[in-house]
Write an enzyme that holds these catalytic residues in place. Structure first.
Site, mmCIF file in Angstrom:
data_model
loop_
_atom_site.group_PDB
_atom_site.id
_atom_site.type_symbol
_atom_site.label_atom_id
_atom_site.label_comp_id
_atom_site.label_asym_id
_atom_site.label_seq_id
_atom_site.Cartn_x
_atom_site.Cartn_y
_atom_site.Cartn_z
ATOM 1 N N GLY A 285 -43.537 9.631 -45.959
ATOM 2 C CA GLY A 285 -42.374 8.353 -46.671
ATOM 3 C C GLY A 285 -41.927 7.514 -45.801
ATOM 4 O O GLY A 285 -42.083 7.492 -44.611
ATOM 5 N N ASN B 173 -38.419 8.089 -45.095
ATOM 6 C CA ASN B 173 -37.190 9.273 -44.318
ATOM 7 C C ASN B 173 -38.508 10.219 -44.034
ATOM 8 O O ASN B 173 -37.248 11.426 -42.998
ATOM 9 C CB ASN B 173 -36.666 9.725 -45.677
ATOM 10 C CG ASN B 173 -35.509 8.420 -46.067
ATOM 11 O OD1 ASN B 173 -35.478 7.369 -44.919
ATOM 12 N ND2 ASN B 173 -35.479 8.453 -47.071
ATOM 13 N N ASP C 297 -32.222 13.532 -59.387
ATOM 14 C CA ASP C 297 -33.592 12.674 -59.352
ATOM 15 C C ASP C 297 -34.982 13.000 -59.987
ATOM 16 O O ASP C 297 -35.799 13.694 -59.131
ATOM 17 C CB ASP C 297 -33.702 12.236 -57.742
ATOM 18 C CG ASP C 297 -34.985 11.371 -57.125
ATOM 19 O OD1 ASP C 297 -35.395 10.455 -58.790
ATOM 20 O OD2 ASP C 297 -35.278 11.128 -56.031
ATOM 21 N N VAL D 219 -45.397 15.530 -43.972
ATOM 22 C CA VAL D 219 -45.477 16.799 -44.610
ATOM 23 C C VAL D 219 -46.155 17.258 -44.187
ATOM 24 O O VAL D 219 -47.633 16.487 -43.994
ATOM 25 C CB VAL D 219 -44.873 16.624 -46.060
ATOM 26 C CG1 VAL D 219 -45.096 18.077 -46.310
ATOM 27 C CG2 VAL D 219 -43.265 16.045 -46.080
#
Length: 575
Positions: free
Chosen positions: A154, A156, A330, A159
């Site tokens: 993404g 940030n 979130d 993985v």
């Protein structure tokens, strides 16, 4: 002859001398004391009395026994003290150091230690019955691991599949097959560092990315106060993403890096000069199969039982967060991860992605201006968060519980009403979708109770989790039949009138659940899936009698099972 024996002998001689002085009124003592000054009989008598020499025992056996009992009275309590100590040690009633425990030998033991408390202690302390209690240690350097294929990325972080360093072949492409999951059971979260030109950047990495470590119990020791009042979770939990370790190491340039995230690399064109050894933060986690969103989309037929187990696990995670005053903020389906071995198995659910988490020991946020970020997706914010206006104090204590209730609709119906139909800031409770009658009534009542607009009227997560778990046990749908004495009472608080009978039913129920869970774990995993066994262990490890009482109110029969308004009195009593 030792000095100890000499001292003992001298003491006995002195006692005999004093005894004769007492029997002869002090005249014998005056004969052996030098006549340095005129004798003072009163002074001699005072010295004799101060000696406190025990008198000789009576020749009468009964009187001699009474005298010995009075003289050595402390020995009477010694057998009783041993009984108390053995009782406290056996039941674990006092875990303080031994030198402290001796000072309060006869402290009143716990009076609420019954079957419920014994089962709670059993599943809360024994690894044999609660697999999550097993601990493992992972190395904190990148060279100790083999990095596999890219799982996702993404803005940030990226993985990757990961495993401990070995001679086995590496994975060339990302995969979620059973073979790849067994070969690479770990996941590496590579945090993006966009400041490779900044010197001595390690402190900045920890302080800027440390929020990701909220579910890591050892994070406080790693951060060393770099994030002020940041308080991570003190322990791991089976329904919270498992973080094995975190460390700062050199930034690698992996095969897919230049294509997927070129601007996060030290070779990006925006840098004029960089550190000789550019670094970033790495987080090692347990690897999970896919997100809840992907699971609901890819699995065409998910059983109702599996959906109910997922909702129960989700609420157990909320219970743990609420207990330790951490708000994830979130809560959405692509931040919920699942793990399972085959398509027919009930998945193990965990709450992940704590980048927006509020973890400072308080749920209260001083909302001063509109520029402040309250975290999370606007559509999944609880009503009290979505409708907050500055300046005000915003309370996040029940926000995750409400978001989990909204996710329950998505799990049961594959549609979250707040993504397409309703707005969390303006919806009315009667506008919520009606769940299918196939879902047990207590579960429907609990879902409606956690969706209350007013957080003060919202059902606490611990009671909601109890309802979901109790309804999952084999007799859960007919639990009201085990409690006929209060099935027709108008209010749940009137259950107290028959407390003794209900307490016995609760003890029998918990005993049955514990026995069934232990036997299923020992005999065959085909009877109860691994996720269900862990859910039971998690539930029984936090048993509380008062919360069980409140949960039983949801199992009272109502005239119309589909009428959620009929449970208002029960819900209010439980809250």
């Amino acid at each position: 002859m030792s000095l100890n024996r000499i001292g003992t002998g001298a003491l006995r001689i002195a006692q005999q001398v004093a005894s004769r002085v007492v029997n002869h009124n002090g005249t014998w003592l005056l004969k052996i004391v030098p006549r340095l000054r005129p004798p003072n009989a009163a002074a001699v008598q005072a010295v004799v009395r101060a000696a406190a020499v025990p008198r000789q025992l009576s020749r009468n056996p009964l009187m001699r026994m009474i005298q010995m009992t009075i003289r050595h009275s402390r020995h009477i309590a010694r057998p009783l003290s041993n009984i108390v100590m053995n009782h406290r040690t056996f039941f674990g009633l006092d875990q303080r150091p031994r030198y402290v425990r001796r000072q309060f030998l006869f402290k009143k033991p716990r009076t609420d230690f019954g079957i419920v408390e014994r089962v709670r202690d059993l599943f809360g302390t024994k690894e044999r019955y609660n697999e999550h209690l097993k601990k493992s240690t992972l190395p904190d350097r990148l060279s100790a691991y083999d990095i596999g294929g890219n799982i996702g990325y993404g803005c940030n972080a990226a993985v990757y599949a990961l495993r401990l360093q070995s001679d086995g072949p590496g994975a060339a492409t990302p995969s979620t097959t059973d073979k790849d999951l067994k070969a690479y059971p770990l996941a590496l979260k590579l945090m993006f560092n966009y400041e490779h030109d900044r010197r001595n950047n390690e402190d900045g990495l920890w302080s800027g990315m440390g929020a990701e470590l909220a579910p890591f119990p050892k994070a406080a020791a790693l951060l060393k106060g770099r994030m002020g009042d940041f308080r991570p979770l003190p322990a791991s939990h089976p329904n919270i993403v498992h973080v094995g370790t975190a460390f700062v190491d050199s930034m690698p340039i992996l095969p897919d890096a230049k294509q997927n995230y070129p601007m996060a690399l030290p070779t990006a064109v925006m840098y004029d000069a960089i550190e000789p050894d550019p670094k970033t933060l790495f987080i090692v986690m347990r690897r999970y199969r896919l997100t809840l969103q992907a699971y609901l989309r890819e699995q065409p037929r998910v059983s109702l039982w599996a959906r109910r187990a997922l909702v129960a696990q989700l609420m157990e995670g909320c219970v743990f967060l609420y207990k330790h005053k951490v708000a994830q903020r979130d809560m959405k389906s692509d931040n919920i991860l699942l793990s399972y071995d085959n398509d027919g198995e009930i998945p193990q659910l965990v709450i992940s992605d704590f980048g927006c988490a509020l973890a400072n020991g308080s749920f209260i946020v001083d909302y001063r201006h509109e520029g402040m970020d309250l975290g999370g997706n606007l559509r999944t914010r609880a009503p009290e968060i979505a409708s907050a206006l500055p300046p005000s104090m915003v309370d996040f204590s029940m926000a995750d519980t409400w978001a989990a209730g909204a996710l329950s609709y998505e799990i049961f119906t594959k549609l979250n009403p707040f993504y397409s139909v309703l707005s969390s800031s303006t919806y009315k409770e009667y506008e919520l979708p009606i769940l299918s009658d196939r879902i047990p009534e207590p579960t429907r009542k609990a879902v409606a109770a956690v969706m209350r607009r007013d957080p003060k009227e919202r059902l606490p997560p611990s009671i909601a989790a109890n309802v979901f778990s109790l309804s999952l046990f084999r007799f859960g749908a007919d639990l009201h039949e085990l409690l006929p004495s209060f099935a027709s009472e108008p209010l749940a608080k009137e259950i107290r009138k028959v407390s003794k009978r209900v307490e016995r039913v609760i003890d029998d129920m918990i005993s049955l659940l514990a026995a069934e869970t232990i036997s299923a774990r020992i005999t065959s995993r085909d009877l109860i899936t691994r996720a269900e066994l862990q859910l039971r262990a998690t539930f029984m490890a936090r048993l509380d009698r008062d919360e069980l009482w409140a949960s039983l109110a949801f199992f009272r029969e109502t005239p119309s099972p589909s009428d959620t308004s009929g449970c208002e009195s029960d819900v209010e009593s439980a809250v």
